[in-house]
Design a protein around this motif. Structure first.
Motif, PDB file in Angstrom:
ATOM      1  N   SER A 170     -55.782  31.010   9.420  1.00  0.00           N
ATOM      2  CA  SER A 170     -55.431  31.180  10.973  1.00  0.00           C
ATOM      3  C   SER A 170     -54.536  29.939  11.368  1.00  0.00           C
ATOM      4  CB  SER A 170     -56.780  30.819  11.645  1.00  0.00           C
ATOM      5  OG  SER A 170     -57.327  29.588  11.409  1.00  0.00           O
ATOM      6  N   GLU A 171     -53.839  29.751  12.286  1.00  0.00           N
ATOM      7  CA  GLU A 171     -53.054  28.645  12.786  1.00  0.00           C
ATOM      8  C   GLU A 171     -53.870  27.233  12.694  1.00  0.00           C
ATOM      9  OE1 GLU A 171     -50.013  27.293  16.349  1.00  0.00           O
ATOM     10  OE2 GLU A 171     -50.461  29.444  16.120  1.00  0.00           O
ATOM     11  N   PRO A 172     -54.937  26.914  13.277  1.00  0.00           N
ATOM     12  CA  PRO A 172     -55.544  25.951  13.358  1.00  0.00           C
ATOM     13  C   PRO A 172     -56.097  25.619  11.653  1.00  0.00           C
ATOM     14  CG  PRO A 172     -56.687  27.280  14.945  1.00  0.00           C
ATOM     15  CD  PRO A 172     -55.620  28.327  14.236  1.00  0.00           C
ATOM     16  N   ASP A 173     -56.392  26.354  11.097  1.00  0.00           N
ATOM     17  CA  ASP A 173     -57.020  26.219   9.388  1.00  0.00           C
ATOM     18  C   ASP A 173     -55.495  25.788   8.683  1.00  0.00           C
ATOM     19  OD1 ASP A 173     -59.634  26.557   9.920  1.00  0.00           O
ATOM     20  OD2 ASP A 173     -59.568  28.736   9.093  1.00  0.00           O
ATOM     21  N   ALA A 174     -54.492  26.381   9.046  1.00  0.00           N
ATOM     22  CA  ALA A 174     -53.288  25.952   8.465  1.00  0.00           C
ATOM     23  C   ALA A 174     -52.823  24.345   8.734  1.00  0.00           C
ATOM     24  CB  ALA A 174     -51.945  27.056   8.663  1.00  0.00           C
ATOM     25  N   PHE A 175     -53.080  23.950  10.064  1.00  0.00           N
ATOM     26  CA  PHE A 175     -52.672  22.830  10.252  1.00  0.00           C
ATOM     27  C   PHE A 175     -53.720  21.703   9.691  1.00  0.00           C
ATOM     28  CE2 PHE A 175     -53.417  18.947  12.997  1.00  0.00           C
ATOM     29  CZ  PHE A 175     -52.020  18.634  13.093  1.00  0.00           C
ATOM     30  N   ARG A 176     -55.130  21.998   9.447  1.00  0.00           N
ATOM     31  CA  ARG A 176     -55.981  21.215   9.146  1.00  0.00           C
ATOM     32  C   ARG A 176     -55.757  21.220   7.356  1.00  0.00           C
ATOM     33  NH1 ARG A 176     -59.386  23.255  12.923  1.00  0.00           N
ATOM     34  NH2 ARG A 176     -60.082  25.376  12.034  1.00  0.00           N
TER      35      ARG A 176
END
Length: 208
Positions: A170-176
Motif C-alpha cells: 500500500s502507499e503508507p507501507d511503501a513509505f514505511r
C-alpha cells in the motif's frame, strides 16, 4: 448492512476533526457521518475564516473544508492551515473541474472529495490525507532546506510507486519501507528512494 471491520480508525487513537461547510444541513450530516465512523468532531464552522480560527485554537488531527464558503473560501483557508502546519486538509467540492482540484492541491490539501460522496468514500480520503501529511512531516524533519525537501518528496513519491508495483505494498507501507531501509542502512530517504527507482527494491526490510 454491517460496516467493514476495518472502516473505523483505532478506538484508542480517535482522530479529532474540524469541519467547515456553510450549508448547515450538510454540515450536520457530515458531523453525524464522521461520528458514526469513529471520528470526534471537535469544531464546526460556516465560513473559511472561522475554520482557520478553530484550527488554530483546537489543533485537530484533520480539517475538512468545503470549497464554496463566505468570508473566506475553502481553498484560501486550506492554504493558511497548510502553511501554518496545523493539520492535514480534505477539500469538499461539488465541482470536479481539474483546475479546482489543482488549486486545492497547490493550496496544500492532502485529499479531496467530490459531492455528493458516499460514506465509503469518506474514511479512505481522510486516512489518505493523514498518511500523506505524516509523510511530509517526516521528510521535512529530515531535510530543512526547501528545495531539497521538494526534491526528496518527488524521489520518494516515485519510489513508492515502484514499491507498490513490485512488492504489492500500500502507499503508507511503501513509505514505511523506504523510511525503515534508510534507518537500517544509515542513508537519507532520498538516497534510498533514488536507489529504488534506479535499481528496484533489491535491499530492504525483510529481504535476505
Amino acid at each position: 448492512m454491517t460496516q467493514p471491520a476495518d472502516s473505523r480508525p483505532p478506538s484508542e487513537d480517535v482522530r479529532r476533526v474540524v469541519i467547515a461547510e456553510d450549508e448547515a444541513l450538510i454540515r450536520m450530516d457530515l458531523a453525524e457521518m464522521l461520528g458514526e465512523e469513529g471520528y470526534e468532531v471537535v469544531g464546526q464552522a460556516g465560513d473559511g475564516q472561522r475554520a482557520i480560527e478553530l484550527a488554530r485554537e483546537l489543533r485537530p488531527d484533520l480539517v475538512i473544508l468545503d470549497v464554496k464558503m463566505p468570508v473566506l473560501d475553502g481553498i484560501a483557508a486550506a492554504e493558511v492551515i497548510a502553511s501554518e502546519r496545523i493539520a492535514p486538509v480534505v477539500i469538499l467540492t461539488a465541482f470536479s473541474q481539474r483546475d479546482l482540484v489543482a488549486r486545492a492541491r497547490d493550496a496544500g490539501a492532502m485529499a479531496y472529495l467530490v459531492k455528493p460522496f458516499q460514506r465509503g468514500d469518506l474514511v479512505p480520503a481522510i486516512e489518505m490525507a493523514v498518511s500523506r501529511y505524516a509523510e511530509i512531516s517526516v521528510l521535512e524533519q529530515e531535510v530543512s532546506d526547501l528545495q531539497e525537501s521538494l526534491a526528496t518528496r518527488k524521489s520518494v513519491d516515485r519510489a513508492k510507486g515502484v514499491l507498490q508495483e513490485k512488492l504489492g505494498l500500500s502507499e503508507p507501507d511503501a513509505f514505511r519501507w523506504i523510511q525503515k531501509t534508510a534507518m537500517d542502512l544509515r542513508l537519507s530517504m532520498k538516497q534510498v528512494a533514488d536507489g529504488v527507482v534506479e535499481h528496484g527494491p533489491q535491499t530492504g526490510p525483510g529481504s535476505s
